[in-house]
Design a protein around this motif. Structure first.
Motif, PDB file in Angstrom:
ATOM      1  N   PHE A   1     -21.017 -10.943  13.667  1.00 53.11           N
ATOM      2  CA  PHE A   1     -21.800  -9.521  12.851  1.00 53.11           C
ATOM      3  C   PHE A   1     -21.310  -8.309  13.218  1.00 53.11           C
ATOM      4  N   SER A   2     -20.009  -8.381  13.690  1.00 51.25           N
ATOM      5  CA  SER A   2     -19.352  -7.124  13.458  1.00 51.25           C
ATOM      6  C   SER A   2     -18.901  -6.572  12.211  1.00 51.25           C
ATOM      7  N   LEU A   3     -18.849  -5.428  12.078  1.00 50.43           N
ATOM      8  CA  LEU A   3     -18.722  -5.002  10.424  1.00 50.43           C
ATOM      9  C   LEU A   3     -17.080  -5.275  10.202  1.00 50.43           C
ATOM     10  N   ALA A   4     -16.941  -5.723   9.114  1.00 54.23           N
ATOM     11  CA  ALA A   4     -15.382  -6.071   8.685  1.00 54.23           C
ATOM     12  C   ALA A   4     -14.779  -4.626   8.284  1.00 54.23           C
ATOM     13  N   ARG A   5     -15.708  -3.764   7.713  1.00 57.45           N
ATOM     14  CA  ARG A   5     -15.284  -2.582   7.411  1.00 57.45           C
ATOM     15  C   ARG A   5     -15.074  -1.468   8.343  1.00 57.45           C
ATOM     16  N   GLY A   6     -15.298  -2.023   9.728  1.00 58.83           N
ATOM     17  CA  GLY A   6     -15.156  -0.948  10.720  1.00 58.83           C
ATOM     18  C   GLY A   6     -13.762  -0.236  10.735  1.00 58.83           C
ATOM     19  N   ARG A   7     -13.964   1.206  11.128  1.00 63.09           N
ATOM     20  CA  ARG A   7     -12.581   2.074  10.921  1.00 63.09           C
ATOM     21  C   ARG A   7     -11.435   1.348  11.676  1.00 63.09           C
ATOM     22  N   ARG A   8     -11.685   1.003  13.007  1.00 68.43           N
ATOM     23  CA  ARG A   8     -10.464   0.436  13.711  1.00 68.43           C
ATOM     24  C   ARG A   8      -9.894  -0.774  13.329  1.00 68.43           C
ATOM     25  N   ALA A   9     -11.003  -1.711  12.922  1.00 70.19           N
ATOM     26  CA  ALA A   9     -10.478  -2.796  12.428  1.00 70.19           C
ATOM     27  C   ALA A   9      -9.548  -2.711  10.956  1.00 70.19           C
ATOM     28  N   VAL A  10      -9.952  -1.832  10.195  1.00 69.94           N
ATOM     29  CA  VAL A  10      -9.324  -1.347   8.929  1.00 69.94           C
ATOM     30  C   VAL A  10      -7.840  -1.004   8.965  1.00 69.94           C
ATOM     31  N   GLU A  11      -8.066  -0.071  10.235  1.00 66.93           N
ATOM     32  CA  GLU A  11      -6.797   0.645  10.503  1.00 66.93           C
ATOM     33  C   GLU A  11      -5.614  -0.380  11.092  1.00 66.93           C
ATOM     34  N   SER A  12      -6.081  -1.319  11.857  1.00 67.90           N
ATOM     35  CA  SER A  12      -5.233  -2.477  12.348  1.00 67.90           C
ATOM     36  C   SER A  12      -4.624  -3.295  11.229  1.00 67.90           C
ATOM     37  N   VAL A  13      -5.556  -3.628  10.372  1.00 71.31           N
ATOM     38  CA  VAL A  13      -5.226  -4.494   9.303  1.00 71.31           C
ATOM     39  C   VAL A  13      -4.201  -3.646   8.322  1.00 71.31           C
ATOM     40  N   LYS A  14      -4.597  -2.524   8.120  1.00 75.47           N
ATOM     41  CA  LYS A  14      -3.386  -1.607   7.399  1.00 75.47           C
ATOM     42  C   LYS A  14      -2.280  -1.334   8.197  1.00 75.47           C
ATOM     43  N   ALA A  15      -2.089  -1.333   9.176  1.00 75.13           N
ATOM     44  CA  ALA A  15      -0.853  -1.406   9.814  1.00 75.13           C
ATOM     45  C   ALA A  15      -0.363  -2.668   9.735  1.00 75.13           C
ATOM     46  N   ALA A  16      -0.724  -3.830   9.958  1.00 76.03           N
ATOM     47  CA  ALA A  16       0.106  -4.898   9.577  1.00 76.03           C
ATOM     48  C   ALA A  16       0.535  -5.016   8.214  1.00 76.03           C
ATOM     49  N   LEU A  17      -0.261  -4.647   7.091  1.00 79.01           N
ATOM     50  CA  LEU A  17       0.177  -4.632   5.855  1.00 79.01           C
ATOM     51  C   LEU A  17       1.364  -3.825   5.585  1.00 79.01           C
ATOM     52  N   ALA A  18       1.284  -2.611   6.316  1.00 80.42           N
ATOM     53  CA  ALA A  18       2.410  -1.758   6.197  1.00 80.42           C
ATOM     54  C   ALA A  18       3.656  -2.196   6.724  1.00 80.42           C
ATOM     55  N   ASP A  19       3.559  -3.027   7.849  1.00 77.95           N
ATOM     56  CA  ASP A  19       4.717  -3.653   8.446  1.00 77.95           C
ATOM     57  C   ASP A  19       5.398  -4.584   7.602  1.00 77.95           C
TER      58      ASP A  19
ATOM     59  N   GLY B   1       5.309  -3.902   4.315  1.00 80.72           N
ATOM     60  CA  GLY B   1       6.001  -3.619   3.095  1.00 80.72           C
ATOM     61  C   GLY B   1       4.550  -3.682   1.989  1.00 80.72           C
ATOM     62  N   LEU B   2       3.312  -4.013   2.514  1.00 82.01           N
ATOM     63  CA  LEU B   2       2.109  -3.936   1.441  1.00 82.01           C
ATOM     64  C   LEU B   2       1.208  -2.955   1.420  1.00 82.01           C
ATOM     65  N   GLN B   3       1.521  -1.831   1.917  1.00 83.97           N
ATOM     66  CA  GLN B   3       0.526  -0.623   2.076  1.00 83.97           C
ATOM     67  C   GLN B   3      -0.070  -0.218   0.825  1.00 83.97           C
ATOM     68  N   THR B   4       0.699  -0.495  -0.267  1.00 88.38           N
ATOM     69  CA  THR B   4       0.198   0.084  -1.637  1.00 88.38           C
ATOM     70  C   THR B   4      -1.237  -0.723  -2.217  1.00 88.38           C
ATOM     71  N   TYR B   5      -1.369  -1.986  -1.572  1.00 85.31           N
ATOM     72  CA  TYR B   5      -2.242  -2.797  -2.084  1.00 85.31           C
ATOM     73  C   TYR B   5      -3.773  -2.863  -1.383  1.00 85.31           C
ATOM     74  N   PRO B   6      -4.069  -2.520  -0.481  1.00 84.12           N
ATOM     75  CA  PRO B   6      -5.139  -2.891   0.276  1.00 84.12           C
ATOM     76  C   PRO B   6      -6.361  -3.060  -0.384  1.00 84.12           C
ATOM     77  N   GLY B   7      -6.888  -2.483  -1.422  1.00 77.31           N
ATOM     78  CA  GLY B   7      -8.081  -2.588  -1.949  1.00 77.31           C
ATOM     79  C   GLY B   7      -8.334  -3.389  -3.035  1.00 77.31           C
ATOM     80  N   GLN B   8      -6.994  -3.946  -3.622  1.00 79.77           N
ATOM     81  CA  GLN B   8      -7.016  -4.562  -4.743  1.00 79.77           C
ATOM     82  C   GLN B   8      -7.394  -5.965  -4.905  1.00 79.77           C
ATOM     83  N   VAL B   9      -7.948  -6.731  -5.583  1.00 81.24           N
ATOM     84  CA  VAL B   9      -8.409  -7.933  -5.696  1.00 81.24           C
ATOM     85  C   VAL B   9      -7.066  -8.549  -5.996  1.00 81.24           C
ATOM     86  N   VAL B  10      -6.884  -9.708  -5.063  1.00 83.41           N
ATOM     87  CA  VAL B  10      -5.329 -10.339  -5.071  1.00 83.41           C
ATOM     88  C   VAL B  10      -5.287 -11.059  -6.316  1.00 83.41           C
TER      89      VAL B  10
END
Ligand SMILES: Nc1ncnc2c1ncn2[C@@H]1O[C@H](COP(=O)(O)OP(=O)(O)O)[C@@H](O)[C@H]1O
Ligand SMILES: [Mg+2]
Lengths: 257, 295
Positions: free
Chosen positions: A112-130, A132-141
């Motif tokens: 029941f934790s929020l998937a869109r919590g700020r800390r969770a989103v930031e860590s996921v974005k960091a992993a994506l950036a690592d 080289g995928l920082q450009t696409y976070p919100g797009q439907v795959v």
């Protein structure tokens, strides 16, 4: 983070009357970068399916750091430190990039934790950036290019914080630059201590990334050794003759990439 | 607001609540053609509580939702053993059984139906609908909601990522059942009456259509679907009265509406509202905003 040692011993699997894995045994050492190669239909993907729990094994044992995991439920294996990617992309087509990779960390987050919590989103974005995928976070795959989807799968598997990361042909369909980026990413992953088990046809990629090679044919182990030794092994050359022999041999003569 | 308008609005909102009851399981990949069953359970429970036990309206609505949720929970285990068209049939059969049961409870009116005097107008229906939509939006934004949508797309891969499929699907089905019960509770008090005919065979089909036409990918889907199914027929009906040349719509509106439904299914097989559509709209809004600031 610590890697784990994966061991198969006497593993058998048949589908109907067809024996696909035949008394297979090998060990993937802790922290190693092991390649699993073999001609098409050798049973490489099936090995991944058995280790990750898609199918139960008929006989033998699969153990992680000495613990028998073949009795663990498919959903429970990720908690033991096993995560994987798929040869044919298996992303969730209707989810965005960030939601897809968040599935990787699903098992270690409360329901029941929020998937869109700020800390969770930031860590996921960091992993994506690592990766080289920082450009696409919100797009439907479903709408993203193949090479990008392929790398999103790797990040999803990584976010599970596995002890062993199993990648099924991660470089297939990537261009040279993308494939080099992927290798650099996997080297960083390996530097964190995570064990790598990689199925890959691109021998150039294997030679530069891996320190150990396991070769399958008809579901049996035919060779185990270093990437240098594999090209000189007569059994391996024979297995590839008529199929991918030229791939292995042309790679011997230092294919220019 | 005219009585006609507020009546249409009330029906629209109740339809939305019921649509969300089918949307939640659908978002997790489960097709529920048994909306009528949960609506009847909620309607008869709440109606019974206010008319026979003298309960106030709001607690009766809550208990109706709770009871329908419990029934959904118990039902989920056998239902989830089925897949695809068999699940559709099993949920449909469940609704028929529920109808049969209430037909045979004389203390709740039996075949003549249950009349209640407590009235639920917009002051009750609007806040209830807002709560329902907020609940659905919240659920979808949790890890559980993400797992539901992942299970919708690929059950096997979800499992390998540690998603407890059974738990996720039972949760979606249970929450959906509870919302159906709340919808039924609103319905009986809006019309001051419920009987088994209130929710005929067509009822469950319509609700599933709201959800499939609206789209199961986002929480906007049932909103769009219920809006389409409630408002378009009303517009056609009004048009048929406005102008003599539109008179053919009086009988023909069902044909026009049916054609519209088929066309939408052909043109937008994943529903009116999809993630890709939202992405496109967001993209053009962003470009517009960029042009504004540049100018
Ligand atoms: N689920 C299955 N049912 C039947 N046969 C299968 C199944 N999975 C794999 N196989 C068979 O097992 C063999 C090995 O397949 P696979 O493991 O995918 O090979 P590889 O990945 O090495 O190319 C093939 O002959 C394939 O047809
Ligand atoms: Mg394969």
């Amino acid at each position: 983070m610590n890697g784990a040692e994966l061991s198969l011993a006497g593993v058998c699997k048949s589908f109907g009357g067809l024996t696909v894995i035949d008394h297979l045994g090998f060990t993937v050492k802790r922290g190693s970068r092991t390649a699993l190669i073999g001609p098409n239909g050798a049973g490489k993907t099936t090995v991944f399916n058995l280790v990750s729990g898609v199918y139960p094994i008929d006989d033998g044992t699969i153990s992680l750091d000495g613990e028998d995991i073949s009795i663990v439920s498919p959903a429970g294996r990720i908690g033991h430190g096993i995560s994987r990617s798929f040869q044919n992309i298996r992303l969730m087509p209707h989810l965005s990039t960030i939601e897809n990779v968040m599935l990787g960390e699903h098992w270690r987050r409360p329901a029941f934790s929020l998937a869109r919590g700020r800390r969770a989103v930031e860590s996921v974005k960091a992993a994506l950036a690592d990766a080289g995928l920082q450009t696409y976070p919100g797009q439907v795959v479903a709408n993203l290019p193949y090479g990008i989807q392929k790398r999103i799968e790797v990040v999803r598997a990584l976010l599970a914080e596995p002890k062993i990361l199993m990648l099924d042909e991660p470089a297939a369909g990537l261009n040279n630059a993308e494939s080099d980026d992927l290798r650099a990413l996997l080297e960083r992953v390996s530097a964190r201590g995570i064990t790598l088990l990689v199925v890959e046809h691109d021998m150039h990629f294997v030679r530069r990334l891996c320190d150990h090679v396991v070769v399958l044919n008809f579901g049996r182990l035919i060779f185990e050794g270093t990437p240098e030794e594999v090209h000189r092994d007569p059994a391996v050359l024979e297995a590839y003759l008529g199929t991918d022999a030229r791939a292995v041999q042309s790679d011997n003569t230092a294919k220019a990439r | 607001m005219s009585g006609y308008m507020s009546g249409v609005l009330a029906v629209l909102l109740i339809n939305m609540v019921i649509a969300y009851s089918v949307f939640l399981p659908a978002a997790a990949g489960l097709l529920n053609l048994g909306a009528a069953g949960f609506v009847l359970i909620g309607g008869y429970t709440a109606g019974g509580l206010t008319s026979r036990a003298g309960w106030p309206l709001v607690p009766a609505i809550l208990v109706a939702g709770l009871f329908a949720g419990v029934v959904a929970f118990v039902l989920a285990f056998p239902i989830l053993r089925t897949r695809g068209v068999y699940m559709v049939l099993a949920t449909f059969a469940f609704a028929e059984v529920v109808g049969g049961i209430y037909l045979n409870i004389p203390s709740l009116g039996g075949a003549t139906g249950l009349s209640v005097s407590t009235y639920a107008g917009l002051p009750v229906i609007i806040p209830t609908t807002v709560c329902v939509v907020a609940f659905v939006a919240w659920l979808l934004s949790t890890r559980l909601g993400l797992a539901m949508r992942a299970a919708h797309d690929d059950e096997n891969v979800s499992l390998l990522f540690g998603v407890n499929l059974r738990m996720v699907q039972v949760a979606a089905f249970t929450a959906g059942g509870a919302l159906g019960g709340i919808g039924g509770a609103l319905l009986v008090h809006q019309f001051n009456f419920i009987d088994v005919q209130t929710t005929g065979v067509l009822f469950s089909i319509y609700v599933l259509l709201y959800v499939l036409i609206g789209g199961t990918q986002t929480a906007w889907g049932p909103f769009a679907g219920a809006l389409f199914f409630t408002v378009v027929p009303e517009i056609l009906r009004t048009m048929s009265k406005l102008d003599p040349s539109m008179k053919f719509l009086e009988a023909g509106r069902f044909i026009v509406f049916g054609i519209a439904v088929v066309l939408i299914m052909v043109v937008r097989p994943e529903g009116l509202i999809t993630r890709t559509l939202i992405e496109k709209v967001q993209g053009s809004l962003r470009r517009l905003a960029a042009r504004e600031t540049a100018a």
